[in-house]
Design a protein around this motif. Sequence first.
Motif, PDB file in Angstrom:
ATOM      1  N   ILE A 137      93.316   2.939  48.140  1.00 23.48           N
ATOM      2  CA  ILE A 137      91.998   3.316  48.158  1.00 23.48           C
ATOM      3  C   ILE A 137      91.476   3.243  46.542  1.00 23.48           C
ATOM      4  O   ILE A 137      90.670   2.994  46.263  1.00 23.48           O
ATOM      5  N   SER A 138      92.772   3.488  45.713  1.00 23.78           N
ATOM      6  CA  SER A 138      92.296   3.454  44.309  1.00 23.78           C
ATOM      7  C   SER A 138      92.006   2.105  43.889  1.00 23.78           C
ATOM      8  O   SER A 138      91.781   1.958  42.506  1.00 23.78           O
ATOM      9  N   SER A 190      87.270   6.449  44.328  1.00 24.43           N
ATOM     10  CA  SER A 190      88.367   6.482  45.339  1.00 24.43           C
ATOM     11  C   SER A 190      88.270   7.925  46.328  1.00 24.43           C
ATOM     12  O   SER A 190      88.185   7.677  47.595  1.00 24.43           O
ATOM     13  N   ILE A 191      87.533   8.759  45.861  1.00 31.46           N
ATOM     14  CA  ILE A 191      87.401  10.022  46.432  1.00 31.46           C
ATOM     15  C   ILE A 191      86.478   9.819  47.507  1.00 31.46           C
ATOM     16  O   ILE A 191      86.291  10.094  48.783  1.00 31.46           O
ATOM     17  N   TRP A 234      87.597   7.653  50.208  1.00 29.04           N
ATOM     18  CA  TRP A 234      88.295   8.305  51.128  1.00 29.04           C
ATOM     19  C   TRP A 234      87.433   9.210  52.228  1.00 29.04           C
ATOM     20  O   TRP A 234      87.716   8.969  53.265  1.00 29.04           O
ATOM     21  N   GLN A 235      86.388   9.612  51.731  1.00 28.51           N
ATOM     22  CA  GLN A 235      85.426   9.956  52.653  1.00 28.51           C
ATOM     23  C   GLN A 235      84.632   9.134  53.792  1.00 28.51           C
ATOM     24  O   GLN A 235      84.653   9.449  55.064  1.00 28.51           O
ATOM     25  N   ILE A 246      87.287   8.166  56.371  1.00 25.21           N
ATOM     26  CA  ILE A 246      87.584   9.290  57.187  1.00 25.21           C
ATOM     27  C   ILE A 246      86.247   9.355  58.369  1.00 25.21           C
ATOM     28  O   ILE A 246      86.610   9.623  59.377  1.00 25.21           O
TER      29      ILE A 246
END
Length: 104
Positions: free
Chosen positions: A50-51, A77-78, A81-82, A85
């Motif tokens: 993801i980074s 990336s955060i 990530w969401q 998900i």
Amino acid sequence: MLGPPPYPRLSSSWPVVGKSASSDHDFPKFSIKEMHRHIMKFIVADDQAISVVECPEFCQLLCLLCQDIKDSDIPHSIKFWQIIINAWDEYFTAIKCDLAAAQG
């Protein structure tokens, strides 16, 4: 959110470099949301970290491909990530509905 499964790795359905991709595949009109969805598909389908969205060269590539975007249009990336998900949750819910409706 992910759309249909990614193209098989060794299929003739892959776009050929130098050939108009739009002649083989219908791509949606560019939008920031659509760009995010395709980056998410790339990360998931190719098992990327993801980074990768934090990589300056990756961000430069995106800016080169669409010169109207700003750095702020590329989530960190955060956020990806969401996004991943949320897409997983949508797929999981759809699969549960399909299984509940299946005979058997």
